[in-house]
Design a protein around this motif. Structure first.
Motif, PDB file in Angstrom:
ATOM      1  N   ASN A  60      32.385  12.733  -9.024  1.00 23.70           N
ATOM      2  CA  ASN A  60      32.183  12.803  -7.573  1.00 23.70           C
ATOM      3  C   ASN A  60      33.404  13.317  -6.820  1.00 23.70           C
ATOM      4  O   ASN A  60      33.326  13.568  -5.616  1.00 23.70           O
ATOM      5  N   SER A  87      28.710   7.376  -7.840  1.00 19.48           N
ATOM      6  CA  SER A  87      28.018   8.663  -7.730  1.00 19.48           C
ATOM      7  C   SER A  87      28.501   9.648  -8.774  1.00 19.48           C
ATOM      8  O   SER A  87      29.615   9.535  -9.298  1.00 19.48           O
ATOM      9  N   GLN A  89      27.678  14.102  -9.929  1.00 13.60           N
ATOM     10  CA  GLN A  89      27.058  15.353  -9.491  1.00 13.60           C
ATOM     11  C   GLN A  89      26.424  16.075 -10.679  1.00 13.60           C
ATOM     12  O   GLN A  89      26.982  16.072 -11.779  1.00 13.60           O
ATOM     13  N   TRP A 164      23.757  15.552  -5.732  1.00 14.96           N
ATOM     14  CA  TRP A 164      24.618  14.364  -5.684  1.00 14.96           C
ATOM     15  C   TRP A 164      23.750  13.144  -6.000  1.00 14.96           C
ATOM     16  O   TRP A 164      22.804  12.837  -5.283  1.00 14.96           O
ATOM     17  N   SER A 166      23.478   9.146  -6.437  1.00 18.40           N
ATOM     18  CA  SER A 166      24.132   7.888  -6.082  1.00 18.40           C
ATOM     19  C   SER A 166      23.347   6.713  -6.633  1.00 18.40           C
ATOM     20  O   SER A 166      22.116   6.703  -6.594  1.00 18.40           O
ATOM     21  N   LEU A 587      30.513  14.850   1.868  1.00 17.28           N
ATOM     22  CA  LEU A 587      31.182  14.417   0.642  1.00 17.28           C
ATOM     23  C   LEU A 587      32.405  13.590   0.991  1.00 17.28           C
ATOM     24  O   LEU A 587      32.757  12.629   0.296  1.00 17.28           O
ATOM     25  N   GLU A 590      31.584  10.008   1.608  1.00 22.67           N
ATOM     26  CA  GLU A 590      31.343   9.321   0.337  1.00 22.67           C
ATOM     27  C   GLU A 590      32.666   9.006  -0.370  1.00 22.67           C
ATOM     28  O   GLU A 590      32.814   7.950  -0.990  1.00 22.67           O
ATOM     29  N   ARG A 591      33.617   9.903  -0.275  1.00 24.62           N
ATOM     30  CA  ARG A 591      34.918   9.673  -0.924  1.00 24.62           C
ATOM     31  C   ARG A 591      35.741   8.631  -0.182  1.00 24.62           C
ATOM     32  O   ARG A 591      36.549   7.922  -0.788  1.00 24.62           O
TER      33      ARG A 591
END
Length: 650
Positions: A60, A87, A89, A164, A166, A587, A590-591
């Protein structure tokens, strides 16, 4: 580059980026070439999908661009605590074209539940979700939800499409090993999934039939045998009616069910990607250990969605944004700027005595909430009367310890500092234990506190005391001198309840951790690693939706002039990408979540072995040593998390 024989010169595709970290994606020399290209017209239902597609997995933290080259396909193995999101990818690119109308072809992606040997499961659409990575300014960033459990994607010649994946592990989930599959199949372009071809009316009718069937057979326990028989007959009749509907006509001939050999053959041609998830017995605390307070501009919402300040639609939109953002372990606040960077901030748009405010402030997922120092919606009260009433109500509540007042953003001169001190005095007159948060990166420019800029910066706490309790400083000031963080902390009177928080905005720039578009994935995630290493007890980010003004929800997103792309924007309106009303995460958001989860792992480790050992763990894994020395690869993150799992599982 020199070549011999049949080898052709390899041209490096252009890399689109806006920061130094942008070069971390867009090109790889690990391409996987098929030595036997297919020729002529291709029927994807008769050819193994692996001959038509490149499929590979990426962590991720990878920025997988449209021109990324294929890698070898490997199974997915993940680790997650309870109440954690993890997560991965999946990248897909066409080897050949089998579609028409300018596309290389269509793929169907299907997920299964993740199941454990004891029968526990993580359900598709609830715990397991798919989103498509959509580039913004040519850089992968927006995460647009896909249909579950089956979706279809169009692939384009020479382009990589990224999904992506999750997995949200519920807090009550049984620890153990969970396994499932993601099935990827090349399909005919004209084929549409059931979900896409059904009208809303047809979906509702099918749902009602199945729901009625379930309602008939669910309450069977303790019923007389005769009633059980009647209920089963009724359910059987309902199911038969559904199966004989036109929806399933393709599976029946005049003589009954068709031979399913063809369907099995298609399934056997699919690419089946195995997912293995270890859920361990650590539970991430519901209330984040480090508050991350992040602003949402109410004026941007008003302009883009065309709602009037204080209207019912306005309250509904703010409520939607607040609830959606809580899943990211952040504590949202709404804001609007006044003259000289004075700022009105509030977490709940309702007055303190409204039930919704108590609902917001009591939510255990909320680590901190902003209290306004004046009316949010005109109510006839003076600012002081409104403030006094709000404080008198809130300070009797158990959640008052979460409250803070954020009054001024980065005061620069004596006039602004004096105004801030006066506003804080008014609040402390009603509640001496109220916490005032002040962001700053310098002392007053027209009355230097020292001849040295950094010394003047260090003296701000003494200058503001007792009118500020949370001193929130820019990471830009520290630069790459982590030792300066110790000097800052030395000026904070933690024994008197004072705290040191930090923030990022347009600075610091590359290579330091920040959330600008085009930075490396680990650079985004390292923002929170830096907080842990330096010893901050909270974090602030000025805006999550601060794009340029627009008056239509679906209008193109434009970043604000004068700011690095991505600064002040962590999510997008859903209407920009589809008919969805839900915001679309980036993104980078999410990070941010992953970084906050990393802090919980490090805090657990520190609780067992001490804070110094948690810092040693960061360094010995190579994950984070400083703002210019942190991993660009994902593996050290897995090593750190794996070490915490190995040493701290009960």
């Amino acid at each position: 580059m020199e070549n011999s024989g049949d080898h052709q010169e390899m041209v490096v595709p252009p890399v689109e980026g806006v920061a130094g970290g942008g070069t971390a994606y867009g090109w790889s020399d690990t391409g996987v070439n098929d030595p036997r290209p297919l020729r002529g017209a291709i029927d994807p239902t008769k050819v193994p999908s692996l001959e038509l597609l490149n499929v590979w997995c990426m962590p991720n933290t990878a920025n997988v661009g449209p021109q990324d080259m294929p890698r070898e396909l490997e199974s997915i193995s993940l680790l997650a605590a309870r109440n954690e999101r993890e997560s991965i990818q999946i990248a897909i690119s066409p080897k050949v074209s089998w579609g028409g109308s300018g596309i290389a072809g269509t793929v169907q992606v299907q997920c299964t539940d993740l199941c454990s040997p004891c029968g526990a499961r993580l359900a598709v659409g609830q715990s397991l979700t798919l989103r498509r990575v959509v580039p913004v300014l040519g850089i992968p960033d927006a995460l647009v939800p896909l249909d579950m459990p089956v979706c279809q994607l169009n692939l384009f010649p020479g382009e990589t499409t990224v999904i992506w994946v999750s997995i949200d592990v519920p807090i009550e989930q049984t620890p153990g090993q969970y396994e499932g599959e993601i099935i990827i199949s090349a399909s005919k372009a004209e084929a549409e999934s059931t979900n896409q071809s059904l009208s809303k009316l047809e979906k509702h009718q099918l749902y009602r039939e199945l729901r009625d069937c379930l309602d008939t057979v669910e309450p069977l326990e303790g019923k007389p045998l005769e009633e059980v028989v009647e209920r089963v007959k009724s359910a059987t009749s309902s199911l038969r009616r559904v199966l004989l509907s036109p929806l399933f006509s393709d599976f029946f001939s005049d003589n009954g069910p068709i031979d399913m050999m063809e369907e099995d053959a298609i399934s056997s041609l699919s690419i089946r990607l195995k997912i293995s998830l270890t859920v361990w017995d650590f539970v991430l605390p519901v209330t984040p250990s480090v508050p991350a307070v992040i602003g949402i501009s109410d004026t941007v919402i008003e302009d883009r969605f065309g709602v009037e300040h204080g209207s019912n639609e306005w309250f509904e939109l703010l409520d939607q944004h607040f609830k959606w953002l809580l899943q990211y372990r952040i504590s949202p606040y709404f804001c609007r700027w006044g003259n000289g960077m004075r700022v009105l901030t509030y977490t709940s748009p309702w007055p303190a005595d409204h039930p919704k405010s108590d609902e917001y402030f009591s939510d255990p997922r909320l680590a901190a909430y902003a209290v306004p120092n004046g009316p949010i919606v005109p109510c006839g009260d003076t600012a002081k009367d409104y403030l006094r009433r709000e404080v008198e109500i809130l300070k009797t509540k158990n959640h008052w310890r979460k409250a803070y007042f954020y009054l001024w953003d980065e005061p620069l001169n004596i006039e602004q500092y004096t105004s801030l001190r006066r506003m804080a005095s008014d609040i402390h007159a009603y509640a001496p234990d109220a916490r005032i948060l002040t962001t700053y990166y310098c002392g007053p420019s027209d009355a230097p506190l020292s001849t040295n800029n950094f010394e003047a910066f260090l003296k701000v706490p003494a200058f503001l005391r007792p009118h500020t309790q949370i001193y929130c400083t820019s990471e830009w000031v520290i630069g790459n001198r982590e030792d300066l963080a110790k000097d800052i902390i030395a000026e904070i009177q933690t024994e008197n309840g004072e705290e040191w928080w930090t923030y990022v905005c347009l600075g610091p720039g590359d290579p330091h951790p920040n959330w600008h578009l085009g930075m490396r994935g680990t650079q985004h995630r390292a923002v929170m690693w830096r907080v842990w290493k330096e010893g901050g007890t909270g974090f602030l980010y000025w805006g999550a939706n601060c794009y340029e003004k627009a008056t239509v929800p679906s209008a193109e997103i434009k970043f604000r002039r004068g700011l690095p792309p991505g600064d002040g924007v962590l999510f997008y309106p859903g209407q920009v990408f589809s008919s969805s009303q839900q915001p679309v995460a980036s993104l980078r958001l999410e990070r941010l979540l992953s970084g906050l989860q990393d802090i919980e792992y490090l805090k657990l480790y520190a609780s067992r072995y001490g804070r110094d050992e948690s810092l040693n763990l960061l360094e010995k894994t190579g994950m984070y040593l400083g703002p210019e020395r942190y991993t660009s690869e994902h593996r050290p993150i897995d090593v750190m998390r794996g070490e915490v799992y190995r040493t701290c599982q009960s």
